[in-house]
Design a protein around this motif. Sequence first.
Motif, PDB file in Angstrom:
ATOM      1  N   ALA A  34       0.838  -1.206   0.000  1.00  0.00           N
ATOM      2  CA  ALA A  34       0.000   0.000   0.000  1.00  0.00           C
ATOM      3  C   ALA A  34       0.872   1.255   0.000  1.00  0.00           C
ATOM      4  N   GLU A  35       1.961   1.243   0.783  1.00  0.00           N
ATOM      5  CA  GLU A  35       2.882   2.388   0.790  1.00  0.00           C
ATOM      6  C   GLU A  35       3.529   2.571  -0.577  1.00  0.00           C
ATOM      7  N   PHE A  36       3.949   1.459  -1.160  1.00  0.00           N
ATOM      8  CA  PHE A  36       4.616   1.533  -2.459  1.00  0.00           C
ATOM      9  C   PHE A  36       3.639   2.060  -3.520  1.00  0.00           C
ATOM     10  N   TRP A  37       2.432   1.551  -3.517  1.00  0.00           N
ATOM     11  CA  TRP A  37       1.430   2.003  -4.477  1.00  0.00           C
ATOM     12  C   TRP A  37       1.148   3.498  -4.308  1.00  0.00           C
ATOM     13  N   HIS A  38       1.072   3.943  -3.063  1.00  0.00           N
ATOM     14  CA  HIS A  38       0.853   5.366  -2.814  1.00  0.00           C
ATOM     15  C   HIS A  38       2.006   6.195  -3.383  1.00  0.00           C
ATOM     16  N   SER A  39       3.244   5.730  -3.200  1.00  0.00           N
ATOM     17  CA  SER A  39       4.389   6.451  -3.753  1.00  0.00           C
ATOM     18  C   SER A  39       4.294   6.542  -5.264  1.00  0.00           C
ATOM     19  N   LEU A  40       3.957   5.426  -5.902  1.00  0.00           N
ATOM     20  CA  LEU A  40       3.866   5.428  -7.365  1.00  0.00           C
ATOM     21  C   LEU A  40       2.730   6.321  -7.857  1.00  0.00           C
ATOM     22  N   GLN A  41       1.611   6.289  -7.162  1.00  0.00           N
ATOM     23  CA  GLN A  41       0.486   7.132  -7.563  1.00  0.00           C
ATOM     24  C   GLN A  41       0.822   8.608  -7.407  1.00  0.00           C
ATOM     25  N   ARG A  42       1.596   8.922  -6.405  1.00  0.00           N
ATOM     26  CA  ARG A  42       2.006  10.313  -6.211  1.00  0.00           C
ATOM     27  C   ARG A  42       2.879  10.781  -7.378  1.00  0.00           C
ATOM     28  N   LEU A  43       3.799   9.927  -7.797  1.00  0.00           N
ATOM     29  CA  LEU A  43       4.639  10.285  -8.938  1.00  0.00           C
ATOM     30  C   LEU A  43       3.815  10.362 -10.223  1.00  0.00           C
ATOM     31  N   ALA A  44       2.862   9.457 -10.360  1.00  0.00           N
ATOM     32  CA  ALA A  44       2.026   9.430 -11.563  1.00  0.00           C
ATOM     33  C   ALA A  44       1.158  10.672 -11.691  1.00  0.00           C
ATOM     34  N   ALA A  45       0.935  11.375 -10.587  1.00  0.00           N
ATOM     35  CA  ALA A  45       0.112  12.588 -10.622  1.00  0.00           C
ATOM     36  C   ALA A  45       0.888  13.810 -11.110  1.00  0.00           C
ATOM     37  N   LEU A  46       2.188  13.667 -11.329  1.00  0.00           N
ATOM     38  CA  LEU A  46       2.969  14.762 -11.881  1.00  0.00           C
ATOM     39  C   LEU A  46       2.550  15.019 -13.335  1.00  0.00           C
ATOM     40  N   PRO A  47       2.908  16.176 -13.881  1.00  0.00           N
ATOM     41  CA  PRO A  47       2.515  16.468 -15.272  1.00  0.00           C
ATOM     42  C   PRO A  47       3.041  15.422 -16.250  1.00  0.00           C
ATOM     43  N   ASP A  48       2.275  15.151 -17.279  1.00  0.00           N
ATOM     44  CA  ASP A  48       2.663  14.129 -18.253  1.00  0.00           C
ATOM     45  C   ASP A  48       4.036  14.396 -18.857  1.00  0.00           C
ATOM     46  N   GLU A  49       4.399  15.678 -18.996  1.00  0.00           N
ATOM     47  CA  GLU A  49       5.671  16.004 -19.637  1.00  0.00           C
ATOM     48  C   GLU A  49       6.860  15.905 -18.693  1.00  0.00           C
ATOM     49  N   ALA A  50       6.611  15.642 -17.409  1.00  0.00           N
ATOM     50  CA  ALA A  50       7.717  15.521 -16.452  1.00  0.00           C
ATOM     51  C   ALA A  50       8.661  14.403 -16.880  1.00  0.00           C
ATOM     52  N   ARG A  51       9.952  14.713 -16.894  1.00  0.00           N
ATOM     53  CA  ARG A  51      10.953  13.725 -17.271  1.00  0.00           C
ATOM     54  C   ARG A  51      11.331  12.889 -16.050  1.00  0.00           C
ATOM     55  N   VAL A  52      11.442  11.588 -16.242  1.00  0.00           N
ATOM     56  CA  VAL A  52      11.727  10.660 -15.148  1.00  0.00           C
ATOM     57  C   VAL A  52      13.120  10.073 -15.334  1.00  0.00           C
ATOM     58  N   TYR A  53      14.010  10.399 -14.402  1.00  0.00           N
ATOM     59  CA  TYR A  53      15.355   9.827 -14.378  1.00  0.00           C
ATOM     60  C   TYR A  53      15.399   8.778 -13.275  1.00  0.00           C
ATOM     61  N   CYS A  54      15.661   7.548 -13.653  1.00  0.00           N
ATOM     62  CA  CYS A  54      15.645   6.442 -12.684  1.00  0.00           C
ATOM     63  C   CYS A  54      17.063   5.958 -12.410  1.00  0.00           C
ATOM     64  N   GLY A  55      17.181   5.041 -11.461  1.00  0.00           N
ATOM     65  CA  GLY A  55      18.486   4.625 -10.972  1.00  0.00           C
ATOM     66  C   GLY A  55      19.124   3.464 -11.702  1.00  0.00           C
ATOM     67  N   HIS A  56      18.362   2.762 -12.558  1.00  0.00           N
ATOM     68  CA  HIS A  56      18.904   1.595 -13.265  1.00  0.00           C
ATOM     69  C   HIS A  56      18.323   1.511 -14.668  1.00  0.00           C
ATOM     70  N   ASP A  57      19.083   0.902 -15.555  1.00  0.00           N
ATOM     71  CA  ASP A  57      18.591   0.585 -16.889  1.00  0.00           C
ATOM     72  C   ASP A  57      18.188  -0.886 -16.917  1.00  0.00           C
ATOM     73  N   TYR A  58      16.946  -1.134 -16.503  1.00  0.00           N
ATOM     74  CA  TYR A  58      16.372  -2.482 -16.556  1.00  0.00           C
ATOM     75  C   TYR A  58      15.321  -2.558 -17.674  1.00  0.00           C
ATOM     76  N   THR A  59      15.414  -1.676 -18.653  1.00  0.00           N
ATOM     77  CA  THR A  59      14.289  -1.437 -19.542  1.00  0.00           C
ATOM     78  C   THR A  59      13.914  -2.658 -20.361  1.00  0.00           C
ATOM     79  N   LEU A  60      14.878  -3.388 -20.904  1.00  0.00           N
ATOM     80  CA  LEU A  60      14.522  -4.532 -21.745  1.00  0.00           C
ATOM     81  C   LEU A  60      13.839  -5.639 -20.940  1.00  0.00           C
ATOM     82  N   SER A  61      14.364  -5.938 -19.751  1.00  0.00           N
ATOM     83  CA  SER A  61      13.711  -6.964 -18.928  1.00  0.00           C
ATOM     84  C   SER A  61      12.349  -6.471 -18.446  1.00  0.00           C
ATOM     85  N   ASN A  62      12.260  -5.181 -18.124  1.00  0.00           N
ATOM     86  CA  ASN A  62      10.956  -4.626 -17.745  1.00  0.00           C
ATOM     87  C   ASN A  62       9.974  -4.728 -18.902  1.00  0.00           C
ATOM     88  N   ALA A  63      10.446  -4.463 -20.115  1.00  0.00           N
ATOM     89  CA  ALA A  63       9.566  -4.527 -21.281  1.00  0.00           C
ATOM     90  C   ALA A  63       9.040  -5.946 -21.497  1.00  0.00           C
TER      91      ALA A  63
END
Length: 255
Positions: free
Chosen positions: A149-178
């Motif tokens: 529930a805490e994690f979901w709340h954190s993600l929802q808070r970030l998701a409420a930012l403007p659509d154009e907000a750029r997201v810089y993350c800590g790892h490149d896991y993109t292919l496995s995530n895809a």
Amino acid sequence: MSAQIHAFLCLQDNIGVLIHDPNTGACATIDAPDEGAILAALSEKGWQLTDILVTHRHSDHVQGIDGLKRRTGCRVVAPVKAREAVPHADAYVREGDTVHVGGLQAHVWETPGHCLDHVSYWFAADRALFAGDTLFTLGCGRMFEGTYAEFWHSLQRLAALPDEARVYCGHDYTLSNARFALAADPDNAALKARAKEAEDAKAEGRFLVPSTIGQEKATNPFLRAGEPALAKSVDKQGAGPVEVFQALREWKNRF
């Protein structure tokens, strides 16, 4: 001039990020995964390190701090809940604090989920979010502490930012995530296009960081746990989004 941001790979799959204020010359690294890689990036850009902004205590995000501080005299800013792991920080921050890198200002948001001490830095004027290991391109961090529930709340808070907000993350896991995202959300046309973009980027030596909040809301299964298609993928039709999110994250752990 607005912030100048440079993202680069370091260690095996960490993303290093520098944010530079051209008006004052101040420059921060977001976390310190690899002293050598950060120094090389600074040299390449011709920037001088003045600050380290720590998102969380895990070793692959803090192990370069001591060396960088000895070499540059930079200020270290860390979450107050990570004090034991970063005992020599110059400032400790919590929810509601602001941090300045020269004339640039970041809002500090506590975003627990990956771990309880995690914070994200939101540079509102520059529409830049440094999300650490809370939110990845097409994914989210593994949960080590706290509740879903805490994690979901954190993600929802970030998701409420403007659509154009750029997201810089800590790892490149993109292919496995895809690959996981396509298994969980196979009929998502935007996701299919994004996965192809990730493959093309990898082949060209690039990576999909930054992403944007708009792109993540359209394609990231962990932000879409409230959608019926994602509930169906984990046999949780009619369940609330927290329960669906938990099932998705636990499936990803085994994927």
